[in-house]
Design a protein around this motif. Sequence first.
Motif, mmCIF file in Angstrom:
data_model
loop_
_atom_site.group_PDB
_atom_site.id
_atom_site.type_symbol
_atom_site.label_atom_id
_atom_site.label_comp_id
_atom_site.label_asym_id
_atom_site.label_seq_id
_atom_site.Cartn_x
_atom_site.Cartn_y
_atom_site.Cartn_z
ATOM 1 N N SER A 111 0.823 -1.207 0.000
ATOM 2 C CA SER A 111 0.000 0.000 0.000
ATOM 3 C C SER A 111 0.858 1.258 0.000
ATOM 4 O O SER A 111 0.494 2.256 -0.636
ATOM 5 C CB SER A 111 -0.962 -0.002 1.191
ATOM 6 N N ILE A 119 -1.109 6.353 3.325
ATOM 7 C CA ILE A 119 -1.969 5.221 2.985
ATOM 8 C C ILE A 119 -1.297 3.912 3.394
ATOM 9 O O ILE A 119 -1.944 2.996 3.925
ATOM 10 C CB ILE A 119 -2.291 5.222 1.479
ATOM 11 N N GLY A 123 -2.836 1.316 6.003
ATOM 12 C CA GLY A 123 -3.102 -0.035 5.529
ATOM 13 C C GLY A 123 -2.509 -1.068 6.462
ATOM 14 O O GLY A 123 -3.149 -2.059 6.839
ATOM 15 N N ALA A 414 -8.055 -2.692 4.779
ATOM 16 C CA ALA A 414 -6.629 -2.844 4.487
ATOM 17 C C ALA A 414 -6.428 -3.318 3.048
ATOM 18 O O ALA A 414 -5.511 -2.872 2.350
ATOM 19 C CB ALA A 414 -5.993 -3.818 5.473
ATOM 20 N N ALA A 417 -6.779 -0.486 0.792
ATOM 21 C CA ALA A 417 -5.613 0.396 0.827
ATOM 22 C C ALA A 417 -4.553 -0.029 -0.177
ATOM 23 O O ALA A 417 -3.656 0.753 -0.519
ATOM 24 C CB ALA A 417 -5.010 0.422 2.236
#
Length: 519
Positions: A111, A119, A123, A414, A417
């Motif tokens: 990510s 991010i 993540g 997640a 992400a």
Amino acid sequence: MTSTASTPATPGVTSPPVPPTAGHDANDLSEFGYDQQLHRSLGKFASFAAGFSFVSILTTIFQLFGLGFGFGGPAFFWTWPIVYGGQFLVALCFAEIAARYPISGAIYQWSRRMGGEVIGWFGGWFMMIAQIVTAAAAAIALQVVLPTVWTGFQLIGDDPTLTSTSGAANAVLLGSILLVVVTAINCIGVTWMSRVNSIGVTCELVGVVAVVLALFTHAKRGPDVVFDTGLPGQQPGYIWAFIVSGLMAAYVMVGFGSAGELAEETRNPRRVAPRTIRMALTVSAIGGGLMLLGALMAAPTLGEELATGGLPYVLESVLGSFWGKVLLCDVAVAIFICTLAIQTACSRLMFSMARDGRLPFSKQLAHVNSRTGTPILPSVLIGLLCIGILLVNVGNSAIFATLASVCIILIYLAYLAVTAPMLYRRFQGWPRGGVAVDAEGKKLFGLGRFGIVVNLLAVVYGTLMVVNLAWPRAEVFDPTGEMPILRWAGPICIAATVLVGIACYPRGKQHPKPVVVGA
């Protein structure tokens, strides 16, 4: 290592490195700025076992069959292939990026390379919190199995029911013992972990085959049962009941990307991890689908008994007491290796983030024992946190069940992400360069011209699933009706996780190994 038809990568830039040299996985890792600290000893089956044992269909379907059937009737079966299709789109995206970034802490590393430091950090944060709660939830499942096998496992009180005072306390005790054992195995080293996990996965595969054969050879109705909507179908708006029943499959089919978490301990991970990510999900989907179909065909009735008793009710009627207990022992093994796999994946994620200085006490958490080749402190810390979460179950299992549900939402966030910024980078031309190859000179897995379509569908699916999982339903989050606030547990816990994450985010600290985003 990899090479492409384009010019060689510049040292310090994290685009896939060039020229391939077979057998030099450590040199491959150094191109990303990391030293080979973890012991690289895992083969193809061990990599597959990491993902398969995280999904652990024998554990999860055993627990959650009644959830899906209770909401959608026999026709809930169709949510299984639908969720598999959506998750396979995600797995294809993971497989492509795993071939190019074979680094521990997969979700975090992928990510941040697609979406940047913020991010990437969130993540990893979402995934780490979710895995800790999931490991605790897996460990507590022993209470559903062991006292049924032998009453001697009920060490506290007489009532083994998870909602009772004695059952909840005993569940914490059994779960804590399990977490101590898996923590010790993870501290000993990845070689022992992989041996235990591989043996356990073999037992689980044998158990799945045995369950499927037993169910199909005792079928009381044909496979057309999957077109019966049951009692929910007699009410208006069956589509909503069907959507809710899909939560069962959504809870089960996660964790298949664990092969990527162990990339730095896998031989030739650029080739092995992409294949085992896809294989772990597909084998789980096939085995789980056959178990669901067999249970619906072999169930004595399709009424309330099946909704409340679930798969154990069907197997007891088919196998009888003795063989039913033998199977329960196999389920206990599946719970054991599931907990082990989740804790292992989480420890590698925590290690990867700490190695980059992105967590409190990063120096200590990133230390790798030179003898065992494993990050011991993350495993110990995760074990302690899981035991702490188990204590939530004492006196109020509804709250614990809600936490377990919410952690699945965090896993899907997640995943988003990775897939969402990955889609954005595709529109900018990722992956760049010509044909990339692995350490053996073979072409890396890639989606080619289908990449944008597959990635777009994966993002759409992931977004819809997050909404479905977090929707404030009383029947999911507050079935007793005693705590109405729990129906909003999804949005509340997501907001709380984000706020705590903001507080913990390493502001003002430059990443020691900056990346060229999307390279």
